[in-house]
Scaffold this motif. Structure first.
Motif: not given
Length: 544
Positions: A51-69
């Motif tokens: 149940d963490a709130l994750v800080l995606g520091v440095g993420l910028g591209s849609p592909a990176e965001i989608a993969a982490l999600l």
């Protein structure tokens, strides 16, 4: 210690949403508790806490965001925060839906360190059993005075911390080393208007709020010292400013120290605001629940310290004449200020009193004594005398609620009386028994308006005549009825000669086919004039 709401995602969005965070995509469970704050590191395989709130520091591209999600879905993360503007492509939207992880954006200009500190501060606040004072940057959380002294030591100059309205929130020691204008500011806890006006005309505030660097300000008067000021920001929002009375421009090291201090002051100011908002919201929720009288009312009263006690309900509202130029924001601030003042006034009388602003009405629960609502009326009148006439406020008093189940009726009773007080008149306090007839008339007006009722019979004829001939027959009849048939008093009320008034009475009796000697006809006319919209004229033009 008063229990606070658990640290949920909904609470974080409420506290920081207007300043640091925005919900970009997803429908999160806002009541679910946050298990911790984690910073995403692509080179570290360590799993975040549940149940963490994750800080995606440095993420910028849609592909990176989608993969982490998608990777976070297996860890039951609540949300992912990335830097705004957030690119919400079809791939990202699908990843949010599949994973159930909310996507949030960090406001441009806000730092990740600032966000992480605020989140951890809010999470720590939710730990009811926490022991020991919380700190931010090595300073007790929210202690702006300690922070002002620390900044003053770094700059070797007396310092004030001010809000956007130039009100002094805190000040350091050594103010005697400054000048008379600083002393005047400290004593009044506000920059004097004459100095603020000069600063505004020079464009100082414009320069100050358009940069994150300190601004050097030439002396306002011949006897005053220069100032160095820096804006205190949280993202794009300016929270206030730090002002130092100096004798020369700051060195490079001290300039850097002041900029760093402004970021720390921002954390403390946000922490104070979040804490105040949480306490207010909790008290509002508890008081609202108690007044509704439902299943949770007894528990709410218990948490307010009022369980098992008979209480009196107070209802306070501000009233403003037609044509007021105050903005809604100004009115909201005024209501909150008066509510805080009422809370302080009641707490001085009884430590178990509870108040909260619900909508545009401040409600109070006051433990009852033998004289019940009589004492509450005295308390209300005393409070309004203390606040004076600068703000027009009225307070209604409900009956004593001996049981929890009596609270909804007591509130409704106070609301009915409050509506009469808000409608105008000389009264500033009242019980429903004091204004019962006026309350019934207002409720009859509501009923008539909802059914579309219009005047009929004699009153309809008089209104039509007045409109055709620019006459004043409706006004004349209303004045005569209000004066119980006293022509002298009625003619004086509408500023005409008694003989002219008698002539008008004869005319309205003829035109309206109205028998003024019939008590039923008089009552019917008075009822229509009071309840239905007749729009009587207020001029006193002569009818020939």
């Amino acid at each position: 210690m008063t229990p606070r709401p658990h640290a949920s995602l909904g609470r974080v969005l409420d506290d920081l949403g207007a300043t640091l965070l925005e919900l970009v995509h997803g429908g999160p469970d806002v009541a679910r508790a946050i298990g911790g704050v984690a910073i995403h590191d692509p080179l570290d395989d360590a799993a975040p806490p549940p149940d963490a709130l994750v800080l995606g520091v440095g993420l910028g591209s849609p592909a990176e965001i989608a993969a982490l999600l998608r990777s976070l879905s297996g860890h039951a993360a609540l949300g992912l925060v990335v830097r705004a503007p957030v690119p919400v492509s079809e791939e990202v939207a699908a990843a949010v839906e599949d994973s159930g992880v909310a996507l949030l954006g960090l406001t441009r200009g806000a730092s990740w360190a600032q966000l992480a500190a605020m989140l951890r501060s809010l999470l720590a606040e939710g730990d009811i059993g926490g022991v020991g004072p919380e700190t931010l940057g090595g300073m007790p959380s929210g202690d702006l005075f300690a922070l002002a002294n620390a900044v003053a030591a770094l700059l070797d100059a007396p310092v004030t911390i001010e809000d956007r309205g130039t009100r002094v929130l805190a000040f350091s020691g050594r103010q005697d080393e400054a000048d008379s204008s600083r002393v005047e500011t400290i004593l009044g806890r506000q920059v004097p208007e004459k100095y603020a006006r000069v600063l505004f005309e020079r464009g100082v505030f414009r320069d100050l709020y358009s940069t994150d660097q300190p601004v050097y300000i030439e002396p306002v008067t011949a006897s005053s010292l220069p100032r160095v000021a820096v804006a205190v920001r949280a993202g794009d929002e300016v929270l206030g400013s730090i002002w130092a009375a100096v004798r020369a421009p700051l060195t490079a090291d001290r300039t850097t120290a002041l900029v760093d201090a402004s970021r720390l002051v921002a954390l403390h100011m946000l922490r104070i605001r979040a804490g105040v908002d949480v306490e207010r919201r909790l008290r509002t929720d508890l008081l609202s629940t108690a007044l509704e009288g439902g299943r949770g009312a007894r528990d709410a009263l218990d948490r307010l310290g009022l369980a098992g006690r008979p209480v009196v309900v107070l209802a306070m509202a501000t009233t403003h004449p037609d044509g007021t130029t105050a903005t809604e924001a100004a009115l909201a601030t005024e209501r909150q200020r008066l509510g805080d003042a009422l809370a302080m006034h009641l707490s001085a009388l009884h430590p178990r009193c509870a108040t909260a602003l619900i909508g545009d009405v401040t409600y109070g629960l006051v433990p009852s004594t033998a004289d019940g609502d009589e004492r509450a009326l005295t308390i209300a009148a005393d409070f309004l005398d203390r606040v004076g006439e600068r703000t027009r406020a009225v307070i209604a008093v409900g009956p004593v609620a001996a049981e929890t189940a009596d609270l909804p009726a007591a509130r409704a009773n106070a609301d009915r009386a409050l509506r009469v007080l808000r409608a105008g008149g000389a009264r500033r306090t009242a019980r429903l028994s004091d204004v019962h007839v006026e309350a019934l008339v207002l409720e009859l007006r509501d009923l008539a308006a909802s059914q579309g009722d219009r005047p009929t019979g004699a009153i309809a004829k008089l209104i039509a005549y007045d409109e055709r001939h620019t006459a004043n027959l409706v006004e004349t009849l209303s004045a005569w009825l209000d004066a119980f048939g006293d022509v002298i008093a009625a003619s004086a009320a509408v500023h005409v000669h008694p003989n002219t008034f008698r002539y008008r009475l004869r005319r309205l009796a003829e035109i309206g086919d109205l028998d003024l000697t019939d008590p039923e006809a008089r009552f019917a006319a008075m009822l229509q004039l009071r309840v239905l919209s007749t729009s009587p004229r207020t001029s006193s033009q002569r009818i020939d």
